[in-house]
Design a protein around this motif. Structure first.
Motif, PDB file in Angstrom:
ATOM      1  N   LYS A  32      74.915  84.121  23.639  1.00 29.24           N
ATOM      2  CA  LYS A  32      76.152  84.113  24.413  1.00 29.24           C
ATOM      3  C   LYS A  32      76.673  82.694  24.600  1.00 29.24           C
ATOM      4  O   LYS A  32      77.874  82.436  24.507  1.00 29.24           O
ATOM      5  N   GLY A  33      75.762  81.758  24.850  1.00 28.00           N
ATOM      6  CA  GLY A  33      76.162  80.364  25.010  1.00 28.00           C
ATOM      7  C   GLY A  33      76.722  79.786  23.724  1.00 28.00           C
ATOM      8  O   GLY A  33      77.714  79.049  23.729  1.00 28.00           O
ATOM      9  N   ARG A  34      76.085  80.110  22.620  1.00 26.98           N
ATOM     10  CA  ARG A  34      76.567  79.621  21.324  1.00 26.98           C
ATOM     11  C   ARG A  34      77.968  80.153  21.027  1.00 26.98           C
ATOM     12  O   ARG A  34      78.837  79.407  20.572  1.00 26.98           O
ATOM     13  N   LYS A  35      78.202  81.431  21.320  1.00 30.20           N
ATOM     14  CA  LYS A  35      79.521  82.002  21.089  1.00 30.20           C
ATOM     15  C   LYS A  35      80.579  81.302  21.931  1.00 30.20           C
ATOM     16  O   LYS A  35      81.706  81.066  21.471  1.00 30.20           O
ATOM     17  N   ALA A  36      80.232  80.977  23.173  1.00 32.28           N
ATOM     18  CA  ALA A  36      81.188  80.290  24.048  1.00 32.28           C
ATOM     19  C   ALA A  36      81.565  78.927  23.482  1.00 32.28           C
ATOM     20  O   ALA A  36      82.729  78.513  23.553  1.00 32.28           O
ATOM     21  N   ILE A  37      80.591  78.235  22.905  1.00 32.03           N
ATOM     22  CA  ILE A  37      80.871  76.928  22.301  1.00 32.03           C
ATOM     23  C   ILE A  37      81.714  77.099  21.037  1.00 32.03           C
ATOM     24  O   ILE A  37      82.680  76.357  20.818  1.00 32.03           O
ATOM     25  N   GLU A  38      81.362  78.070  20.218  1.00 33.10           N
ATOM     26  CA  GLU A  38      82.099  78.312  18.971  1.00 33.10           C
ATOM     27  C   GLU A  38      83.563  78.677  19.227  1.00 33.10           C
ATOM     28  O   GLU A  38      84.447  78.347  18.420  1.00 33.10           O
ATOM     29  N   GLN A  39      83.835  79.350  20.332  1.00 32.15           N
ATOM     30  CA  GLN A  39      85.179  79.854  20.608  1.00 32.15           C
ATOM     31  C   GLN A  39      86.000  78.935  21.510  1.00 32.15           C
ATOM     32  O   GLN A  39      87.124  79.258  21.864  1.00 32.15           O
ATOM     33  N   ALA A  40      85.461  77.783  21.864  1.00 25.22           N
ATOM     34  CA  ALA A  40      86.139  76.884  22.796  1.00 25.22           C
ATOM     35  C   ALA A  40      87.072  75.908  22.077  1.00 25.22           C
ATOM     36  O   ALA A  40      86.749  75.403  20.995  1.00 25.22           O
ATOM     37  N   GLY A  41      88.204  75.637  22.718  1.00 21.18           N
ATOM     38  CA  GLY A  41      89.089  74.588  22.216  1.00 21.18           C
ATOM     39  C   GLY A  41      88.636  73.221  22.677  1.00 21.18           C
ATOM     40  O   GLY A  41      88.892  72.208  22.026  1.00 21.18           O
ATOM     41  N   LEU A  42      87.944  73.186  23.834  1.00 19.78           N
ATOM     42  CA  LEU A  42      87.362  71.957  24.361  1.00 19.78           C
ATOM     43  C   LEU A  42      85.900  72.215  24.677  1.00 19.78           C
ATOM     44  O   LEU A  42      85.561  73.175  25.368  1.00 19.78           O
ATOM     45  N   VAL A  43      85.028  71.351  24.165  1.00 19.75           N
ATOM     46  CA  VAL A  43      83.608  71.397  24.479  1.00 19.75           C
ATOM     47  C   VAL A  43      83.267  70.094  25.189  1.00 19.75           C
ATOM     48  O   VAL A  43      83.363  69.010  24.604  1.00 19.75           O
ATOM     49  N   LEU A  44      82.922  70.197  26.457  1.00 20.16           N
ATOM     50  CA  LEU A  44      82.579  69.028  27.264  1.00 20.16           C
ATOM     51  C   LEU A  44      81.100  69.117  27.589  1.00 20.16           C
ATOM     52  O   LEU A  44      80.660  70.041  28.282  1.00 20.16           O
ATOM     53  N   TYR A  45      80.327  68.161  27.089  1.00 18.87           N
ATOM     54  CA  TYR A  45      78.877  68.258  27.253  1.00 18.87           C
ATOM     55  C   TYR A  45      78.310  66.974  27.840  1.00 18.87           C
ATOM     56  O   TYR A  45      78.882  65.891  27.688  1.00 18.87           O
ATOM     57  N   ALA A  46      77.181  67.101  28.530  1.00 21.50           N
ATOM     58  CA  ALA A  46      76.524  65.954  29.154  1.00 21.50           C
ATOM     59  C   ALA A  46      75.684  65.233  28.100  1.00 21.50           C
ATOM     60  O   ALA A  46      74.508  65.542  27.897  1.00 21.50           O
ATOM     61  N   GLY A  47      76.283  64.268  27.434  1.00 17.75           N
ATOM     62  CA  GLY A  47      75.633  63.627  26.300  1.00 17.75           C
ATOM     63  C   GLY A  47      74.394  62.828  26.641  1.00 17.75           C
ATOM     64  O   GLY A  47      73.577  62.549  25.759  1.00 17.75           O
ATOM     65  N   SER A  48      74.220  62.459  27.911  1.00 14.82           N
ATOM     66  CA  SER A  48      73.017  61.724  28.296  1.00 14.82           C
ATOM     67  C   SER A  48      71.792  62.630  28.325  1.00 14.82           C
ATOM     68  O   SER A  48      70.653  62.144  28.304  1.00 14.82           O
ATOM     69  N   LEU A  49      72.012  63.942  28.360  1.00 14.02           N
ATOM     70  CA  LEU A  49      70.915  64.896  28.477  1.00 14.02           C
ATOM     71  C   LEU A  49      70.935  65.990  27.425  1.00 14.02           C
ATOM     72  O   LEU A  49      69.905  66.609  27.159  1.00 14.02           O
ATOM     73  N   VAL A  50      72.103  66.260  26.851  1.00 14.90           N
ATOM     74  CA  VAL A  50      72.245  67.322  25.854  1.00 14.90           C
ATOM     75  C   VAL A  50      72.395  66.693  24.471  1.00 14.90           C
ATOM     76  O   VAL A  50      73.335  65.933  24.235  1.00 14.90           O
ATOM     77  N   PRO A  51      71.503  66.980  23.520  1.00 14.06           N
ATOM     78  CA  PRO A  51      71.625  66.404  22.170  1.00 14.06           C
ATOM     79  C   PRO A  51      72.897  66.894  21.476  1.00 14.06           C
ATOM     80  O   PRO A  51      73.303  68.053  21.657  1.00 14.06           O
ATOM     81  N   PRO A  52      73.541  66.054  20.675  1.00 16.44           N
ATOM     82  CA  PRO A  52      74.734  66.486  19.937  1.00 16.44           C
ATOM     83  C   PRO A  52      74.498  67.721  19.080  1.00 16.44           C
ATOM     84  O   PRO A  52      75.424  68.505  18.849  1.00 16.44           O
ATOM     85  N   ALA A  53      73.259  67.937  18.631  1.00 17.22           N
ATOM     86  CA  ALA A  53      72.961  69.099  17.786  1.00 17.22           C
ATOM     87  C   ALA A  53      73.231  70.409  18.513  1.00 17.22           C
ATOM     88  O   ALA A  53      73.535  71.423  17.877  1.00 17.22           O
ATOM     89  N   VAL A  54      73.146  70.405  19.846  1.00 13.65           N
ATOM     90  CA  VAL A  54      73.379  71.630  20.613  1.00 13.65           C
ATOM     91  C   VAL A  54      74.833  72.070  20.520  1.00 13.65           C
ATOM     92  O   VAL A  54      75.130  73.267  20.525  1.00 13.65           O
ATOM     93  N   VAL A  55      75.754  71.115  20.417  1.00 20.28           N
ATOM     94  CA  VAL A  55      77.177  71.454  20.373  1.00 20.28           C
ATOM     95  C   VAL A  55      77.751  71.323  18.967  1.00 20.28           C
ATOM     96  O   VAL A  55      78.968  71.380  18.778  1.00 20.28           O
ATOM     97  N   ALA A  56      76.883  71.180  17.984  1.00 27.18           N
ATOM     98  CA  ALA A  56      77.344  71.047  16.599  1.00 27.18           C
ATOM     99  C   ALA A  56      77.973  72.327  16.074  1.00 27.18           C
ATOM    100  O   ALA A  56      78.667  72.311  15.054  1.00 27.18           O
ATOM    101  N   CYS A  57      77.786  73.431  16.790  1.00 27.37           N
ATOM    102  CA  CYS A  57      78.362  74.703  16.372  1.00 27.37           C
ATOM    103  C   CYS A  57      79.815  74.856  16.820  1.00 27.37           C
ATOM    104  O   CYS A  57      80.440  75.893  16.578  1.00 27.37           O
ATOM    105  N   ALA A  58      80.377  73.854  17.462  1.00 26.75           N
ATOM    106  CA  ALA A  58      81.775  73.921  17.899  1.00 26.75           C
ATOM    107  C   ALA A  58      82.685  74.124  16.695  1.00 26.75           C
ATOM    108  O   ALA A  58      82.382  73.697  15.575  1.00 26.75           O
ATOM    109  N   GLY A  59      83.829  74.786  16.930  1.00 26.57           N
ATOM    110  CA  GLY A  59      84.769  75.046  15.856  1.00 26.57           C
ATOM    111  C   GLY A  59      85.332  73.773  15.251  1.00 26.57           C
ATOM    112  O   GLY A  59      85.356  72.709  15.899  1.00 26.57           O
TER     113      GLY A  59
END
Length: 261
Positions: A32-59
Protein backbone atom coordinates in the motif's frame (compact mmCIF):
# COMPACT_ATOMS: atom_id res chain seq x y z
CA UNK A 1 -18.02 31.20 -18.53
CA UNK A 2 -15.82 30.25 -15.51
CA UNK A 3 -12.58 32.15 -15.13
CA UNK A 4 -9.22 30.45 -14.68
CA UNK A 5 -9.37 31.42 -11.02
CA UNK A 6 -12.79 29.80 -10.59
CA UNK A 7 -11.55 26.66 -12.33
CA UNK A 8 -8.72 26.53 -9.83
CA UNK A 9 -11.24 26.80 -7.00
CA UNK A 10 -13.10 23.73 -8.28
CA UNK A 11 -10.04 21.47 -8.38
CA UNK A 12 -10.50 18.64 -5.91
CA UNK A 13 -7.58 18.46 -3.45
CA UNK A 14 -5.27 15.52 -3.79
CA UNK A 15 -4.86 12.96 -1.02
CA UNK A 16 -1.86 13.24 1.30
CA UNK A 17 -0.55 9.85 2.44
CA UNK A 18 1.77 9.64 5.42
CA UNK A 19 3.73 6.54 4.41
CA UNK A 20 5.70 4.51 6.91
CA UNK A 21 8.89 3.63 5.07
CA UNK A 22 10.08 1.04 7.56
CA UNK A 23 13.64 1.08 8.91
CA UNK A 24 15.45 1.38 5.58
CA UNK A 25 15.06 -1.79 3.56
CA UNK A 26 12.98 -0.95 0.45
CA UNK A 27 11.53 -4.46 0.54
CA UNK A 28 9.99 -3.75 3.95
CA UNK A 29 7.82 -1.02 2.45
CA UNK A 30 4.21 -2.20 2.41
CA UNK A 31 2.44 -2.77 -0.91
CA UNK A 32 0.00 0.00 0.00
CA UNK A 33 2.85 2.37 0.81
CA UNK A 34 4.60 1.63 -2.46
CA UNK A 35 1.42 2.31 -4.42
CA UNK A 36 1.01 5.66 -2.66
CA UNK A 37 4.53 6.65 -3.69
CA UNK A 38 4.05 5.43 -7.26
CA UNK A 39 0.82 7.42 -7.64
CA UNK A 40 2.03 10.67 -6.05
CA UNK A 41 2.80 13.87 -7.91
CA UNK A 42 4.96 14.97 -4.97
CA UNK A 43 7.05 12.63 -2.84
CA UNK A 44 8.45 14.34 0.25
CA UNK A 45 10.74 12.10 2.26
CA UNK A 46 12.99 12.47 5.30
CA UNK A 47 16.33 12.01 3.56
CA UNK A 48 18.34 12.00 6.78
CA UNK A 49 16.61 8.75 7.79
CA UNK A 50 14.98 7.30 4.67
CA UNK A 51 17.33 5.91 1.96
CA UNK A 52 16.68 7.22 -1.58
CA UNK A 53 16.11 3.60 -2.67
CA UNK A 54 12.83 3.59 -0.71
CA UNK A 55 11.36 6.33 -2.91
CA UNK A 56 12.98 5.19 -6.15
CA UNK A 57 9.61 3.75 -7.19
CA UNK A 58 8.18 7.27 -7.64
CA UNK A 59 6.65 7.97 -11.04
CA UNK A 60 8.80 9.40 -13.82
CA UNK A 61 7.05 12.77 -13.66
CA UNK A 62 6.89 13.05 -9.87
CA UNK A 63 8.78 15.66 -7.89
CA UNK A 64 10.88 14.00 -5.20
CA UNK A 65 12.09 16.31 -2.42
CA UNK A 66 14.12 15.80 0.74
CA UNK A 67 12.44 17.27 3.83
CA UNK A 68 15.57 17.06 6.04
CA UNK A 69 16.68 20.70 5.53
CA UNK A 70 13.12 22.09 5.66
CA UNK A 71 11.03 23.49 8.50
CA UNK A 72 7.48 22.37 9.23
CA UNK A 73 6.11 25.45 7.47
CA UNK A 74 8.26 24.82 4.39
CA UNK A 75 7.21 21.15 4.23
CA UNK A 76 3.57 22.08 4.55
CA UNK A 77 3.84 24.73 1.83
CA UNK A 78 5.11 22.11 -0.62
CA UNK A 79 2.44 19.59 0.38
CA UNK A 80 -0.36 22.18 0.37
CA UNK A 81 0.48 23.58 -3.04
CA UNK A 82 0.66 20.12 -4.61
CA UNK A 83 -2.53 18.86 -2.96
CA UNK A 84 -4.56 21.98 -3.78
CA UNK A 85 -3.44 21.62 -7.39
CA UNK A 86 -5.09 18.19 -7.37
CA UNK A 87 -1.96 16.06 -6.96
CA UNK A 88 -1.64 13.16 -4.56
CA UNK A 89 1.24 13.53 -2.11
CA UNK A 90 3.34 10.85 -0.40
CA UNK A 91 4.86 12.16 2.83
CA UNK A 92 7.37 9.41 3.56
CA UNK A 93 8.46 8.86 7.16
CA UNK A 94 11.06 6.53 8.58
CA UNK A 95 9.68 3.54 10.46
CA UNK A 96 6.04 4.10 11.36
CA UNK A 97 4.51 7.61 11.31
CA UNK A 98 2.89 7.03 14.71
CA UNK A 99 6.29 6.87 16.46
CA UNK A 100 8.29 10.10 16.78
CA UNK A 101 6.98 11.19 13.41
CA UNK A 102 5.64 14.74 13.99
CA UNK A 103 2.33 13.45 12.63
CA UNK A 104 -0.02 15.52 14.80
CA UNK A 105 1.25 18.94 13.76
CA UNK A 106 1.37 18.04 10.07
CA UNK A 107 -2.16 16.62 10.16
CA UNK A 108 -3.45 19.71 11.98
CA UNK A 109 -2.20 21.95 9.16
CA UNK A 110 -3.85 19.72 6.56
CA UNK A 111 -7.13 19.79 8.49
CA UNK A 112 -6.91 23.58 8.65
CA UNK A 113 -6.52 23.76 4.89
CA UNK A 114 -9.21 21.11 4.30
CA UNK A 115 -6.83 18.70 2.62
CA UNK A 116 -7.66 14.97 3.02
CA UNK A 117 -5.00 12.72 4.49
CA UNK A 118 -4.44 9.15 5.65
CA UNK A 119 -1.72 7.14 7.40
CA UNK A 120 -0.17 4.01 5.89
CA UNK A 121 1.66 2.14 8.66
CA UNK A 122 5.23 0.99 8.35
CA UNK A 123 7.53 -1.50 10.07
CA UNK A 124 8.94 0.17 13.15
CA UNK A 125 12.67 -0.16 13.81
CA UNK A 126 12.14 -2.05 17.07
CA UNK A 127 10.30 -4.88 15.33
CA UNK A 128 12.74 -4.90 12.42
CA UNK A 129 15.67 -5.06 14.84
CA UNK A 130 14.11 -7.95 16.76
CA UNK A 131 13.50 -9.80 13.49
CA UNK A 132 17.05 -9.21 12.24
CA UNK A 133 18.53 -10.51 15.49
CA UNK A 134 16.04 -13.35 15.92
CA UNK A 135 14.94 -12.21 19.38
CA UNK A 136 11.49 -11.95 20.92
CA UNK A 137 10.10 -9.23 23.16
CA UNK A 138 7.68 -11.52 25.01
CA UNK A 139 8.56 -14.63 26.98
CA UNK A 140 5.75 -16.65 28.60
CA UNK A 141 5.77 -16.30 32.40
CA UNK A 142 8.72 -13.87 32.20
CA UNK A 143 7.39 -10.77 30.44
CA UNK A 144 4.39 -10.02 28.29
CA UNK A 145 5.03 -6.32 27.67
CA UNK A 146 7.14 -4.05 25.49
CA UNK A 147 7.76 -0.41 26.42
CA UNK A 148 8.88 1.99 23.69
CA UNK A 149 10.52 5.19 24.88
CA UNK A 150 13.56 7.46 24.57
CA UNK A 151 16.12 9.40 26.58
CA UNK A 152 15.42 13.02 27.28
CA UNK A 153 17.13 15.34 24.82
CA UNK A 154 16.05 18.55 23.16
CA UNK A 155 12.56 17.10 23.43
CA UNK A 156 11.72 16.68 27.15
CA UNK A 157 10.39 13.43 28.59
CA UNK A 158 7.70 13.55 31.32
CA UNK A 159 9.14 12.80 34.75
CA UNK A 160 6.82 9.81 35.16
CA UNK A 161 8.35 8.30 32.00
CA UNK A 162 11.99 8.47 33.02
CA UNK A 163 13.73 5.31 31.85
CA UNK A 164 14.71 4.17 35.33
CA UNK A 165 11.03 4.11 36.29
CA UNK A 166 10.03 2.26 33.14
CA UNK A 167 12.89 -0.23 33.49
CA UNK A 168 11.75 -1.04 37.02
CA UNK A 169 8.91 -3.05 35.45
CA UNK A 170 11.55 -5.51 34.16
CA UNK A 171 9.75 -5.75 30.80
CA UNK A 172 11.35 -5.53 27.36
CA UNK A 173 12.32 -2.01 26.33
CA UNK A 174 12.90 -0.48 22.90
CA UNK A 175 14.72 2.81 23.25
CA UNK A 176 14.85 5.21 20.32
CA UNK A 177 16.74 8.44 19.61
CA UNK A 178 19.32 7.93 22.36
CA UNK A 179 22.59 6.83 20.73
CA UNK A 180 24.25 10.18 21.46
CA UNK A 181 23.55 9.67 25.17
CA UNK A 182 24.76 6.09 25.53
CA UNK A 183 26.57 6.70 28.83
CA UNK A 184 23.61 8.51 30.35
CA UNK A 185 21.32 5.77 29.03
CA UNK A 186 23.45 3.10 30.68
CA UNK A 187 23.45 4.95 33.99
CA UNK A 188 19.70 5.55 33.90
CA UNK A 189 18.82 1.92 33.15
CA UNK A 190 21.35 0.67 35.71
CA UNK A 191 19.27 2.24 38.45
CA UNK A 192 16.71 -0.53 37.90
CA UNK A 193 18.44 -3.34 35.98
CA UNK A 194 21.54 -5.47 36.68
CA UNK A 195 24.71 -5.01 34.58
CA UNK A 196 24.31 -8.44 32.94
CA UNK A 197 20.99 -7.46 31.33
CA UNK A 198 21.21 -8.29 27.58
CA UNK A 199 21.04 -5.31 25.21
CA UNK A 200 20.91 -5.33 21.42
CA UNK A 201 22.23 -2.18 19.72
CA UNK A 202 20.69 -2.19 16.26
CA UNK A 203 22.26 0.33 13.89
CA UNK A 204 20.59 1.28 10.60
CA UNK A 205 18.46 -1.84 10.43
CA UNK A 206 17.70 -2.75 6.83
CA UNK A 207 20.44 -0.54 5.39
CA UNK A 208 23.50 -2.07 3.67
CA UNK A 209 25.65 -0.92 6.63
CA UNK A 210 23.40 -2.54 9.25
CA UNK A 211 25.11 -3.55 12.49
CA UNK A 212 23.65 -5.71 15.25
CA UNK A 213 25.76 -5.37 18.37
CA UNK A 214 24.97 -7.71 21.24
CA UNK A 215 26.20 -6.48 24.58
CA UNK A 216 25.26 -6.17 28.25
CA UNK A 217 23.94 -3.15 30.08
CA UNK A 218 27.17 -2.73 32.04
CA UNK A 219 29.11 -2.48 28.77
CA UNK A 220 26.59 -0.53 26.71
CA UNK A 221 28.40 2.80 26.45
CA UNK A 222 31.75 1.14 25.67
CA UNK A 223 30.17 -1.01 22.95
CA UNK A 224 28.55 1.99 21.27
CA UNK A 225 31.80 3.99 21.44
CA UNK A 226 33.87 1.10 20.08
CA UNK A 227 31.71 1.02 16.94
CA UNK A 228 31.66 4.80 16.54
CA UNK A 229 27.87 4.98 16.55
CA UNK A 230 26.20 8.30 17.36
CA UNK A 231 22.78 8.09 15.68
CA UNK A 232 20.18 5.83 14.02
CA UNK A 233 20.32 3.14 16.68
CA UNK A 234 17.46 1.44 18.49
CA UNK A 235 18.40 -0.27 21.76
CA UNK A 236 16.51 -3.42 22.69
CA UNK A 237 16.81 -4.06 26.42
CA UNK A 238 15.77 -7.65 27.15
CA UNK A 239 15.71 -8.56 30.87
CA UNK A 240 13.57 -11.64 30.21
CA UNK A 241 16.35 -13.15 28.10
CA UNK A 242 18.07 -14.04 31.39
CA UNK A 243 15.10 -16.16 32.43
CA UNK A 244 14.13 -19.60 31.25
CA UNK A 245 10.46 -18.72 30.87
CA UNK A 246 7.99 -21.31 29.63
CA UNK A 247 6.69 -22.63 26.34
CA UNK A 248 3.73 -20.81 24.85
CA UNK A 249 0.39 -22.34 25.81
CA UNK A 250 -1.02 -21.63 22.35
CA UNK A 251 0.07 -24.96 20.87
CA UNK A 252 -0.08 -27.10 24.01
CA UNK A 253 -2.08 -30.31 23.60
CA UNK A 254 -4.39 -29.45 26.48
CA UNK A 255 -5.01 -25.85 25.33
CA UNK A 256 -8.38 -25.60 23.64
CA UNK A 257 -9.79 -22.66 21.68
CA UNK A 258 -12.38 -21.92 19.01
CA UNK A 259 -10.31 -23.45 16.22
CA UNK A 260 -9.03 -26.52 18.05
CA UNK A 261 -11.22 -28.72 20.23
Amino acid sequence: MPTAENKQDTVRPGLVSFVGAGPGDPELLTVKGRKAIEQAGLVLYAGSLVPPAVVACAGAGARVADSAPLTLAECHALVRDAALAGENVARVHTGDPSLYGALREQAALLDRDRIPWRVIPGVTAACAAAAAAGVTFTVPEATQSLIISRMEGRTPVPERERLAALAAHKTSLAIYLSAHEAQALQEELSRSLPPETPVLCAYRVGWPEEKLIRTRLGELADSVAAHGITRQVVFLVLPAALKKGAASRLYAEDFKHGFRK
